[in-house]
Scaffold this motif. Structure first.
Motif, PDB file in Angstrom:
ATOM      1  N   THR A 146       0.949  -1.405   0.130  1.00  0.00           N
ATOM      2  CA  THR A 146       0.306   0.362  -0.335  1.00  0.00           C
ATOM      3  C   THR A 146       0.705   1.639   0.230  1.00  0.00           C
ATOM      4  O   THR A 146       0.368   2.738  -0.089  1.00  0.00           O
ATOM      5  CB  THR A 146      -0.718   0.409   1.241  1.00  0.00           C
ATOM      6  OG1 THR A 146       0.185  -0.001   2.429  1.00  0.00           O
ATOM      7  CG2 THR A 146      -1.781  -1.232   1.491  1.00  0.00           C
ATOM      8  N   SER A 147       2.153   1.116   0.147  1.00  0.00           N
ATOM      9  CA  SER A 147       3.111   2.524   0.114  1.00  0.00           C
ATOM     10  C   SER A 147       3.255   3.010  -0.749  1.00  0.00           C
ATOM     11  O   SER A 147       3.674   1.665  -2.409  1.00  0.00           O
ATOM     12  CB  SER A 147       4.420   2.311   0.852  1.00  0.00           C
ATOM     13  OG  SER A 147       5.304   2.997   0.767  1.00  0.00           O
ATOM     14  N   PRO A 148       3.395   4.635  -1.562  1.00  0.00           N
ATOM     15  CA  PRO A 148       3.380   5.064  -2.502  1.00  0.00           C
ATOM     16  C   PRO A 148       4.836   4.372  -2.616  1.00  0.00           C
ATOM     17  O   PRO A 148       5.479   4.773  -4.437  1.00  0.00           O
ATOM     18  CB  PRO A 148       2.787   5.956  -2.231  1.00  0.00           C
ATOM     19  CG  PRO A 148       2.814   6.495  -0.285  1.00  0.00           C
ATOM     20  CD  PRO A 148       2.689   5.062  -0.043  1.00  0.00           C
ATOM     21  N   VAL A 149       5.858   4.630  -1.941  1.00  0.00           N
ATOM     22  CA  VAL A 149       7.508   3.890  -2.405  1.00  0.00           C
ATOM     23  C   VAL A 149       7.531   3.484  -3.284  1.00  0.00           C
ATOM     24  O   VAL A 149       8.655   3.216  -3.877  1.00  0.00           O
ATOM     25  CB  VAL A 149       7.732   4.276  -0.958  1.00  0.00           C
ATOM     26  CG1 VAL A 149       9.405   3.759  -1.579  1.00  0.00           C
ATOM     27  CG2 VAL A 149       7.240   4.962   0.203  1.00  0.00           C
ATOM     28  N   SER A 150       6.449   1.754  -2.824  1.00  0.00           N
ATOM     29  CA  SER A 150       6.514   0.514  -4.281  1.00  0.00           C
ATOM     30  C   SER A 150       6.587   1.848  -5.692  1.00  0.00           C
ATOM     31  O   SER A 150       6.940   1.114  -6.642  1.00  0.00           O
ATOM     32  CB  SER A 150       5.660  -0.004  -3.616  1.00  0.00           C
ATOM     33  OG  SER A 150       6.197  -0.888  -1.936  1.00  0.00           O
ATOM     34  N   LYS A 168       7.616  -9.366 -14.802  1.00  0.00           N
ATOM     35  CA  LYS A 168       8.406  -9.558 -13.377  1.00  0.00           C
ATOM     36  C   LYS A 168       7.530  -7.788 -12.757  1.00  0.00           C
ATOM     37  O   LYS A 168       6.887  -7.320 -12.295  1.00  0.00           O
ATOM     38  CB  LYS A 168       9.310  -8.751 -13.541  1.00  0.00           C
ATOM     39  CG  LYS A 168      10.361  -8.880 -12.429  1.00  0.00           C
ATOM     40  CD  LYS A 168      10.305  -9.435 -10.861  1.00  0.00           C
ATOM     41  CE  LYS A 168      11.289  -9.856 -11.130  1.00  0.00           C
ATOM     42  NZ  LYS A 168      11.308 -10.902 -10.128  1.00  0.00           N
ATOM     43  N   ILE A 169       7.470  -7.085 -13.861  1.00  0.00           N
ATOM     44  CA  ILE A 169       6.746  -5.368 -13.961  1.00  0.00           C
ATOM     45  C   ILE A 169       4.805  -5.720 -13.586  1.00  0.00           C
ATOM     46  O   ILE A 169       4.481  -5.213 -12.675  1.00  0.00           O
ATOM     47  CB  ILE A 169       6.731  -4.337 -14.812  1.00  0.00           C
ATOM     48  CG1 ILE A 169       8.040  -4.257 -15.163  1.00  0.00           C
ATOM     49  CG2 ILE A 169       5.744  -3.518 -14.792  1.00  0.00           C
ATOM     50  CD1 ILE A 169       8.646  -2.875 -15.851  1.00  0.00           C
ATOM     51  N   GLU A 174       0.714  -6.476  -9.752  1.00  0.00           N
ATOM     52  CA  GLU A 174      -0.518  -7.218  -9.363  1.00  0.00           C
ATOM     53  C   GLU A 174      -0.688  -7.210  -7.546  1.00  0.00           C
ATOM     54  O   GLU A 174      -1.464  -7.372  -7.522  1.00  0.00           O
ATOM     55  CB  GLU A 174      -0.471  -8.380 -10.187  1.00  0.00           C
ATOM     56  CG  GLU A 174      -1.460  -8.255 -11.470  1.00  0.00           C
ATOM     57  CD  GLU A 174      -2.629  -7.784 -11.775  1.00  0.00           C
ATOM     58  OE1 GLU A 174      -3.205  -8.373 -11.020  1.00  0.00           O
ATOM     59  OE2 GLU A 174      -2.866  -7.543 -12.273  1.00  0.00           O
ATOM     60  N   LEU A 175       0.710  -6.932  -7.269  1.00  0.00           N
ATOM     61  CA  LEU A 175       0.742  -7.385  -6.083  1.00  0.00           C
ATOM     62  C   LEU A 175       0.303  -5.772  -4.999  1.00  0.00           C
ATOM     63  O   LEU A 175      -0.302  -5.817  -3.797  1.00  0.00           O
ATOM     64  CB  LEU A 175       2.597  -7.680  -5.532  1.00  0.00           C
ATOM     65  CG  LEU A 175       2.702  -9.251  -6.123  1.00  0.00           C
ATOM     66  CD1 LEU A 175       4.447  -8.667  -5.313  1.00  0.00           C
ATOM     67  CD2 LEU A 175       2.284 -10.074  -4.764  1.00  0.00           C
ATOM     68  N   MET A 176       0.213  -4.476  -6.212  1.00  0.00           N
ATOM     69  CA  MET A 176      -0.170  -3.614  -5.389  1.00  0.00           C
ATOM     70  C   MET A 176      -1.427  -3.056  -4.853  1.00  0.00           C
ATOM     71  O   MET A 176      -2.015  -3.971  -5.501  1.00  0.00           O
ATOM     72  CB  MET A 176       0.836  -2.441  -6.684  1.00  0.00           C
ATOM     73  CG  MET A 176       1.556  -2.512  -5.936  1.00  0.00           C
ATOM     74  SD  MET A 176       1.973  -0.976  -7.279  1.00  0.00           S
ATOM     75  CE  MET A 176       3.991  -1.504  -7.441  1.00  0.00           C
ATOM     76  N   SER A 177      -1.608  -3.382  -3.423  1.00  0.00           N
ATOM     77  CA  SER A 177      -3.436  -2.507  -3.443  1.00  0.00           C
ATOM     78  C   SER A 177      -3.999  -1.820  -4.251  1.00  0.00           C
ATOM     79  O   SER A 177      -3.635  -1.253  -5.407  1.00  0.00           O
ATOM     80  CB  SER A 177      -3.303  -1.671  -2.021  1.00  0.00           C
ATOM     81  OG  SER A 177      -2.969  -0.242  -2.169  1.00  0.00           O
ATOM     82  N   GLY A 178      -5.591  -1.845  -4.489  1.00  0.00           N
ATOM     83  CA  GLY A 178      -6.054  -1.153  -5.649  1.00  0.00           C
ATOM     84  C   GLY A 178      -5.944   0.255  -5.528  1.00  0.00           C
ATOM     85  O   GLY A 178      -6.132   0.462  -6.865  1.00  0.00           O
ATOM     86  N   THR A 179      -5.401   0.765  -4.652  1.00  0.00           N
ATOM     87  CA  THR A 179      -5.127   2.462  -4.371  1.00  0.00           C
ATOM     88  C   THR A 179      -3.962   2.673  -5.273  1.00  0.00           C
ATOM     89  O   THR A 179      -4.137   3.437  -6.336  1.00  0.00           O
ATOM     90  CB  THR A 179      -5.881   2.488  -2.862  1.00  0.00           C
ATOM     91  OG1 THR A 179      -6.319   2.355  -2.702  1.00  0.00           O
ATOM     92  CG2 THR A 179      -5.167   4.326  -2.900  1.00  0.00           C
TER      93      THR A 179
END
Length: 340
Positions: A146-150, A168-169, A174-179
């Motif tokens: 959920t971090s914008p750093v990601s 990979k990208i 896909e691992l990131m939250s919906g937000t």
């Protein structure tokens, strides 16, 4: 590392007065900075403004109006970009030295502290390889959904690479939250990757028609028909291009008598005089073209150029043979054709 294009539309506007409840302060104490100007601009579409921050004796205190969580960039010395993550009513404190701007420490705001901690884990590694940077960035992304750093790390260490690993990208997105997936930068990344896939090795190189210094239109299917063509994307304002041009002169000397091989320089300059002076100074005797639209040139979009200098080798049949080739790569690829 190559100088990257910042694929962000930054709109210059006046910083007007707003609701104090939305104010975010950025305070800094950076040794060696002296009296200098730092530029703050948006990096995700939520902060469409360029602010100037005036430092006095290495210290600065700046206030911005923020409505929602947003990513921004602090530009030091017109060259070094440092991310900062803004949210309303936060007080962000930055400390460090101009000797190591990439390792500034941040206090205030979860994302800033997460990024600062990530950078500190790399500080003890000396000069890590690009592979190590990617491994560390992937570890962070996988544990910070959920971090914008990601998003910043994904874009910096995976997207803006010479040969992006699309699988990979896609996996990391896909691992990131919906937000995070609704963030404008992720949309830009997806669009950029879609374009990059169109110019992957084995795909047909996009058609182009660009003017040389004599305003003659040069095409791949014209004087380069049925030849291997090495296209070099560069610009007079890009420092790394001078070094790349020196290597290309050696390639040109080795292949200028080869009827099956040609070279073409495509510049992202906006100033004709600067372009011509660079061609003369760097002794670029092979064909050179430029439409003076800079990084907004259609050719940059067609070939999904993420950084310069960059080159691509095209086969006689029009297929892309390889990106960012060395003289050894050229020998191997051209020799393979001669052996057939």
């Amino acid at each position: 590392m190559k100088k990257k294009f910042v694929w962000v539309a930054c709109l210059v506007a006046l910083a007007g007065c707003g609701d104090n409840s939305k104010e975010t302060s950025i305070q800094g104490d950076i040794k060696g900075l002296g009296n200098d100007t730092i530029y703050l601009y948006g990096a995700d579409g939520n902060y469409e403004r360029i602010d100037t921050i005036i430092a006095k004796e290495g210290k600065f205190d700046h206030t911005v109006q923020i409505d929602t969580t947003t990513s921004a960039i602090l530009l030091f010395n017109h060259t070094t970009q440092v991310p900062v993550f803004l949210n309303k009513k936060e007080n962000i404190k930055i400390q460090g030295s101009t000797d190591a701007l990439e390792f500034l420490t941040f206090e205030g705001g979860a994302a800033n502290e997460e990024y600062s901690a990530f950078q500190q884990t790399l500080k003890g590694l000396g000069k890590p390889s690009e592979k190590v940077w990617q491994e560390k960035a992937e570890e962070f992304i996988r544990s910070h959904h959920t971090s914008p750093v990601s998003i910043y790390l994904l874009n910096t260490y995976f997207v803006q690479q010479t040969n992006p690993d699309y699988t990979k990208i896609d996996t990391l997105i896909e691992l990131m939250s919906g937000t995070l997936q609704d963030n404008p930068v992720i949309e830009q990344i997806k669009e950029s990757l879609s374009k990059a896939k169109n110019v992957a090795v084995g795909r047909t190189a996009p058609y182009f028609s660009l003017p040389n210094a004599k305003k003659e239109m040069i095409t791949r299917t014209g004087e380069f028909k049925d030849k291997f063509l090495l296209i070099h994307f560069w610009a007079s304002w890009n420092e790394q291009s001078t070094e790349a041009n020196a290597k290309l002169r050696k390639i040109n000397r080795a292949y200028k008598k080869n009827k099956d091989f040609g070279m073409l320089g495509i510049s992202f300059d906006v100033n004709r005089k600067a372009w011509k002076e660079a061609i003369k100074q760097d002794t670029l005797t092979w064909q050179q073209v430029c439409d003076f639209n800079g990084i907004l040139s259609d050719i940059a979009n067609q070939y999904a150029i993420q950084s310069i200098p960059t080159n691509v080798l095209i086969k006689p049949n029009g297929q892309i043979a390889a990106w960012n080739v060395s003289d050894e790569d050229i020998k191997r690829i051209v020799a393979k054709k001669d052996a057939n």
